[in-house]
Design a protein around this motif. Structure first.
Motif, PDB file in Angstrom:
ATOM      1  N   TYR A 125       0.844  -1.198   0.000  1.00  0.00           N
ATOM      2  CA  TYR A 125       0.000   0.000   0.000  1.00  0.00           C
ATOM      3  C   TYR A 125       0.876   1.244   0.000  1.00  0.00           C
ATOM      4  CZ  TYR A 125      -4.185  -2.780   0.964  1.00  0.00           C
ATOM      5  OH  TYR A 125      -5.224  -3.664   0.869  1.00  0.00           O
ATOM      6  N   ASN A 126       0.418   2.289  -0.631  1.00  0.00           N
ATOM      7  CA  ASN A 126       1.105   3.587  -0.662  1.00  0.00           C
ATOM      8  C   ASN A 126       2.553   3.443  -1.103  1.00  0.00           C
ATOM      9  OD1 ASN A 126      -1.291   4.672   0.486  1.00  0.00           O
ATOM     10  ND2 ASN A 126      -0.547   4.001   2.490  1.00  0.00           N
ATOM     11  N   PHE A 177       3.373   0.436   3.046  1.00  0.00           N
ATOM     12  CA  PHE A 177       3.125  -0.717   3.912  1.00  0.00           C
ATOM     13  C   PHE A 177       2.946  -1.973   3.078  1.00  0.00           C
ATOM     14  CE2 PHE A 177       0.445  -3.661   6.265  1.00  0.00           C
ATOM     15  CZ  PHE A 177       1.089  -3.699   7.503  1.00  0.00           C
ATOM     16  N   ALA A 209       1.452  -5.349   2.704  1.00  0.00           N
ATOM     17  CA  ALA A 209       0.375  -6.117   3.332  1.00  0.00           C
ATOM     18  C   ALA A 209       0.450  -7.593   2.968  1.00  0.00           C
ATOM     19  CB  ALA A 209      -0.976  -5.544   2.942  1.00  0.00           C
ATOM     20  N   LYS A 228      -5.078 -13.242  12.359  1.00  0.00           N
ATOM     21  CA  LYS A 228      -5.439 -12.155  13.259  1.00  0.00           C
ATOM     22  C   LYS A 228      -5.811 -10.907  12.460  1.00  0.00           C
ATOM     23  CE  LYS A 228      -2.758 -13.310  17.374  1.00  0.00           C
ATOM     24  NZ  LYS A 228      -1.315 -13.660  17.230  1.00  0.00           N
ATOM     25  N   SER A 229      -6.399  -9.980  13.148  1.00  0.00           N
ATOM     26  CA  SER A 229      -6.747  -8.712  12.511  1.00  0.00           C
ATOM     27  C   SER A 229      -5.483  -8.016  12.018  1.00  0.00           C
ATOM     28  CB  SER A 229      -7.479  -7.835  13.530  1.00  0.00           C
ATOM     29  OG  SER A 229      -7.856  -6.632  12.928  1.00  0.00           O
ATOM     30  N   GLY A 230      -5.514  -7.531  10.812  1.00  0.00           N
ATOM     31  CA  GLY A 230      -4.370  -6.821  10.251  1.00  0.00           C
ATOM     32  C   GLY A 230      -3.364  -7.727   9.590  1.00  0.00           C
ATOM     33  N   SER A 231      -3.645  -9.028   9.499  1.00  0.00           N
ATOM     34  CA  SER A 231      -2.667  -9.950   8.934  1.00  0.00           C
ATOM     35  C   SER A 231      -2.667  -9.922   7.403  1.00  0.00           C
ATOM     36  CB  SER A 231      -2.945 -11.368   9.442  1.00  0.00           C
ATOM     37  OG  SER A 231      -4.290 -11.724   9.136  1.00  0.00           O
ATOM     38  N   GLY A 232      -3.711  -9.380   6.801  1.00  0.00           N
ATOM     39  CA  GLY A 232      -3.719  -9.282   5.337  1.00  0.00           C
ATOM     40  C   GLY A 232      -4.786 -10.127   4.670  1.00  0.00           C
ATOM     41  N   LYS A 233      -5.739 -10.664   5.463  1.00  0.00           N
ATOM     42  CA  LYS A 233      -6.790 -11.533   4.901  1.00  0.00           C
ATOM     43  C   LYS A 233      -7.662 -10.781   3.892  1.00  0.00           C
ATOM     44  CE  LYS A 233      -8.802 -12.165   8.926  1.00  0.00           C
ATOM     45  NZ  LYS A 233      -7.970 -11.326   9.828  1.00  0.00           N
ATOM     46  N   SER A 234      -8.133  -9.615   4.321  1.00  0.00           N
ATOM     47  CA  SER A 234      -9.020  -8.853   3.428  1.00  0.00           C
ATOM     48  C   SER A 234      -8.276  -8.437   2.171  1.00  0.00           C
ATOM     49  CB  SER A 234      -9.559  -7.618   4.137  1.00  0.00           C
ATOM     50  OG  SER A 234     -10.401  -8.001   5.193  1.00  0.00           O
ATOM     51  N   THR A 235      -7.032  -8.030   2.342  1.00  0.00           N
ATOM     52  CA  THR A 235      -6.230  -7.637   1.193  1.00  0.00           C
ATOM     53  C   THR A 235      -6.171  -8.763   0.171  1.00  0.00           C
ATOM     54  OG1 THR A 235      -4.910  -6.238   2.643  1.00  0.00           O
ATOM     55  CG2 THR A 235      -3.956  -6.787   0.500  1.00  0.00           C
ATOM     56  N   ASP A 265     -11.166   1.431  -0.843  1.00  0.00           N
ATOM     57  CA  ASP A 265     -11.114   2.486   0.174  1.00  0.00           C
ATOM     58  C   ASP A 265     -12.512   2.768   0.697  1.00  0.00           C
ATOM     59  OD1 ASP A 265      -8.457   2.639  -0.295  1.00  0.00           O
ATOM     60  OD2 ASP A 265      -8.592   4.351  -1.678  1.00  0.00           O
ATOM     61  N   ARG A 297     -13.653  -0.053   3.001  1.00  0.00           N
ATOM     62  CA  ARG A 297     -12.904  -0.163   4.246  1.00  0.00           C
ATOM     63  C   ARG A 297     -13.369   0.845   5.280  1.00  0.00           C
ATOM     64  NH1 ARG A 297      -8.375  -3.387   4.665  1.00  0.00           N
ATOM     65  NH2 ARG A 297      -7.466  -3.977   2.669  1.00  0.00           N
TER      66      ARG A 297
HETATM   67  N1  ADP Z   1      -5.487   1.290   1.886  1.00  0.00           N
HETATM   68  C1  ADP Z   1      -4.543   0.955   2.790  1.00  0.00           C
HETATM   69  N2  ADP Z   1      -3.490   1.764   3.005  1.00  0.00           N
HETATM   70  C2  ADP Z   1      -2.553   1.453   3.874  1.00  0.00           C
HETATM   71  N3  ADP Z   1      -2.563   0.340   4.602  1.00  0.00           N
HETATM   72  C3  ADP Z   1      -3.573  -0.513   4.462  1.00  0.00           C
HETATM   73  C4  ADP Z   1      -4.617  -0.256   3.536  1.00  0.00           C
HETATM   74  N4  ADP Z   1      -5.500  -1.253   3.595  1.00  0.00           N
HETATM   75  C5  ADP Z   1      -5.009  -2.130   4.518  1.00  0.00           C
HETATM   76  N5  ADP Z   1      -3.873  -1.673   5.019  1.00  0.00           N
HETATM   77  C6  ADP Z   1      -3.052  -2.352   5.995  1.00  0.00           C
HETATM   78  O1  ADP Z   1      -2.755  -3.625   5.551  1.00  0.00           O
HETATM   79  C7  ADP Z   1      -2.793  -4.544   6.599  1.00  0.00           C
HETATM   80  C8  ADP Z   1      -3.688  -5.697   6.263  1.00  0.00           C
HETATM   81  O2  ADP Z   1      -5.017  -5.243   6.231  1.00  0.00           O
HETATM   82  P1  ADP Z   1      -6.252  -6.208   6.016  1.00  0.00           P
HETATM   83  O3  ADP Z   1      -5.964  -7.004   4.793  1.00  0.00           O
HETATM   84  O4  ADP Z   1      -7.469  -5.444   6.068  1.00  0.00           O
HETATM   85  O5  ADP Z   1      -6.149  -7.142   7.301  1.00  0.00           O
HETATM   86  P2  ADP Z   1      -7.237  -8.111   7.873  1.00  0.00           P
HETATM   87  O6  ADP Z   1      -8.343  -8.194   6.939  1.00  0.00           O
HETATM   88  O7  ADP Z   1      -6.494  -9.370   8.022  1.00  0.00           O
HETATM   89  O8  ADP Z   1      -7.624  -7.554   9.179  1.00  0.00           O
HETATM   90  C9  ADP Z   1      -3.250  -3.793   7.848  1.00  0.00           C
HETATM   91  O9  ADP Z   1      -2.135  -3.504   8.647  1.00  0.00           O
HETATM   92  C10 ADP Z   1      -3.829  -2.528   7.303  1.00  0.00           C
HETATM   93  O10 ADP Z   1      -3.565  -1.459   8.180  1.00  0.00           O
END
Ligand code: ADP
Ligand code: MG
Lengths: 224, 420
Positions: free
Chosen positions: A11-12, A19, A21, A40-47, B415, B418
């Motif tokens: 990301y970015n 970051f 992901a 866990k939360s923030g591990s990258g599942k949604s990504t 975005d 989220r």
């Molecule tokens: N648009 C974004 N910009 C910057 N960081 C992001 C963005 N979307 C997600 N992240 C970061 O990527 C990591 C993984 O996010 P996410 O896939 O949503 O995790 P999960 O679904 O496992 O909780 C998190 O640390 C989140 O902060």
């Protein structure tokens, strides 16, 4: 059906808040499977889910959906692809508050350009499948959490997709209601052969799936 | 997506916050209302003036005034005296006499030239019992046609014939215009020595009421005689009338005016005068319209504001719609149509309200200030002036909607989803 190889998502990119992901993820999902993506939360599942569902572009790596390379598609092709082949179920439901239940379920078909009479017929069938036909004229915000999620599932299956991506579908529900929603998703998997990809951090729910993929800090740490 | 579904989606979105939509429409509404009224007034006045002026039918009559030659620069250096190059700085020095008449007569295509005589009359009377002032005495020239209430125009060779103003019917005890025909009236004049002269005229016609008022006309020759008797000499005239062939071509007319200009005169036909009046009305209307248009533009900024807020509030929804397969251009069109609809409804309601208010004002005016002016509708609303207003408000809406629509269409579904 879905083949992910060495997938990376930053990301970015190039900015101060860059970051990473996903740090090189490879996996394969077959037609008709039920797969849990755990972590866990923030591990990258949604990504990971967003990339497989063609909602976002990977920084590196490749996703094959049948014979299609997802990130080679134009924006319009991607939109059509999502509309025709993928169903989404979200933790936050994202029902349109100004529309009633049946109109919400009709949305993907309206976007596809299906005629009104036909989309109502299909939406009624989908509502029947999730046992919500009696609420067809209710406003979305008059429903309980479990009912909302059923409507979301109806909206996901009304297009007869090949895959349903469910991102924490029980996250806003109590465990009993959540259990029922999961059972509903499994039933649809069995009766309609829809591949189910379930993103969750709940091990108990994940155990109901045929396969589990554990993710930690953007990497797969275990598969079973 | 089907077009009908896109329009319906836009429409549903507008009805979600009815109060906000209403307030946004209100600004456009007020602007359109004003614009409709100013346009209606302009059209009404123009229509009336044109009807009135063209009612004065004088085929081939040209009004001639001296071309003023002002000092080139009032702030400049004094110039050396040259008797052949004198400039007129004030109107009072200007008076057209026999010399001018002869000069103008020599121009090709000019048949006759008449000066203007307006002798002052003391009073008009029928039986010497009651006397009334009469100050709108004008000359009759052969060929001049103004609206008549009854009778005919005087015979140019009969000095005793008079065309009586409509206004004098009542005071002279005539019930109907036709009652006056064939009757006689007396007009009394006074000269510079204080002597009185009584002339008896036969009424052959009654002039109708018009914007210019209703005038009493007497033959040119009669007025010339009176005028001479009053001051004891030939009187200069501020303007002259020239009679030309009514069938002159445009080119011939232009050439004629050019010749006049070379000789130091300005010539204007009735058509020129109508055009001049219309230009003045148009200018006034333009200024009024400018104010209304400013209000509509302010309304457009209101639309931008409302839609930007709505894009912000609906971020999640837009994200979901895109996830479900809605394309960028469809999102754009949905918002653009929302803006267009605000402009459209603001325009429709504004125009309807404008026409209603306009008719109200018309009714009020026709029973009060415009009571005596027949055929004058203060405001008229021709379709060809209404349609552009509506198209204009829709255009303002569309332009205003562009920015929010682009913003919405460019939203990244990830975005958007989220958020929360
Ligand atoms: N648009 C974004 N910009 C910057 N960081 C992001 C963005 N979307 C997600 N992240 C970061 O990527 C990591 C993984 O996010 P996410 O896939 O949503 O995790 P999960 O679904 O496992 O909780 C998190 O640390 C989140 O902060
Ligand atoms: Mg997540």
């Amino acid at each position: 059906m879905i083949k992910v190889s060495n997938l990376r998502k930053i990301y970015n990119l190039g900015k101060k808040n860059e970051f990473t992901a996903l740090k090189g993820v490879s996996l394969e999902i077959n037609q008709g499977e039920t797969v849990a993506i755990l972590g866990k939360s923030g591990s990258g599942k949604s990504t990971l889910m967003h990339l497989m569902a063609c909602l976002d572009q990977p920084t590196d790596g490749k996703i094959l959906f049948d014979d299609i390379t997802l990130h080679d598609m134009t924006a319009i092709q991607a939109a059509n692809f999502r509309n025709k082949r993928i169903g989404f179920v979200f933790q936050q439901f994202f029902l349109q508050p100004n529309l009633n239940v049946i109109e919400n379920v009709c949305l993907p078909l309206m976007i596809r350009g299906v005629s009104k009479s036909e989309r109502i017929k299909k939406a009624e069938q989908a509502l029947e499948d999730v046992e919500m036909l009696s609420k067809r004229n209710s406003r979305a915000n008059e429903l309980s959490g479990g009912q909302k999620q059923r409507v979301c599932i109806a909206r996901a299956i009304v297009t007869e997709p090949e895959v349903i991506f469910a991102d924490e579908p029980t996250g806003n529900l109590d465990s009993e209601t959540g259990e029922k929603i999961i059972q509903l998703l499994f039933k649809l998997n069995r009766t309609k052969g829809i591949t189910l990809i379930l993103v969750t951090h709940d091990l108990e729910l994940a155990n109901l799936c045929q396969r589990k993929i554990y993710i930690k800090d953007g990497q797969i740490i275990e598969e079973s | 997506m089907k077009v009908i579904d896109i329009i319906q989606t836009s429409n549903t979105n507008l009805l979600r916050s009815p109060l906000r939509t209403f307030l946004t429409i209100l600004a456009v509404f007020i602007g359109t209302l004003t614009l409709t009224l100013t346009n209606g007034l302009g059209s009404g006045v123009k229509d009336f003036v044109n009807k009135q002026v063209s009612a004065v039918n004088a085929p081939g009559l040209i009004t001639i005034t001296p071309a003023l030659r002002f000092s080139s620069n009032p702030l400049g250096e004094p110039e050396e005296y040259n008797p052949d190059n004198q400039k007129d700085d004030t109107l009072s020095t200007v008076s057209l006499g026999q010399e001018d008449i002869d000069k103008i007569k020599s121009i090709t295509n000019i048949k006759a030239v008449y000066p203007v005589y307006r002798p002052k009359a003391e009073y008009i009377t029928r039986d010497n019992d009651k006397k009334y002032t009469i100050n709108n005495l004008e000359q009759y020239i052969e060929g001049l046609e103004t609206p008549l209430a009854a009778g005919r125009f005087p015979d140019p060779n009969k000095n005793e014939e008079i065309l009586l103003s409509y206004k004098y019917l009542g005071v002279l005890n005539f019930n109907e215009p036709s009652d006056a025909l064939g009757q006689s009236v007396k007009i009394v004049y006074k000269n510079i020595l204080g002597e009185l002269k009584e002339r008896t005229y036969t009424i052959v016609g009654v002039s109708a009421n018009s914007l210019a008022g209703s005038v009493t006309r007497i033959n040119l020759n009669e007025l010339k005689e009176i005028s001479y008797w009053q001051i004891g000499r030939e009187q200069g005239s501020p303007i002259l009338f020239a009679q030309t062939d009514p069938n002159l071509s445009k080119d011939e007319l232009t050439k004629l005016k050019q010749e006049l200009r070379e000789k130091g005169y300005n010539g204007s036909s009735l058509e020129d005068q109508i055009n001049q009046i219309n230009t003045v009305i148009d200018t006034i209307q333009l200024v009024l319209n400018a104010f209304a248009i400013i209000v509509i533009i302010a309304g457009g900024i209101g639309i931008i504001n409302t839609l930007l807020m709505s894009v912000y509030e609906r971020t999640n929804e837009i994200g979901l719609l895109k996830a479900l397969g809605m394309k960028e251009h469809e999102v754009f069109i949905i918002f653009a149509i929302e803006a267009l609809l605000i402009g459209f409804w603001g325009g429709v309601f504004g125009i309807i309200a404008g026409i209603i208010v306009g008719y109200g004002i018309n009714y009020f005016a026709s029973t009060t200030i415009l009571k005596d002016l027949e055929g004058f509708t203060l405001m008229i609303f021709p379709v060809q002036s209404i349609i552009p207003i509506l198209l204009g408000t829709m255009f303002v809406g569309l332009v205003a909607g562009t920015l929010p629509a682009i913003k919405a269409s460019k939203l990244n579904p990830i975005d958007a989803l989220r958020q929360e």
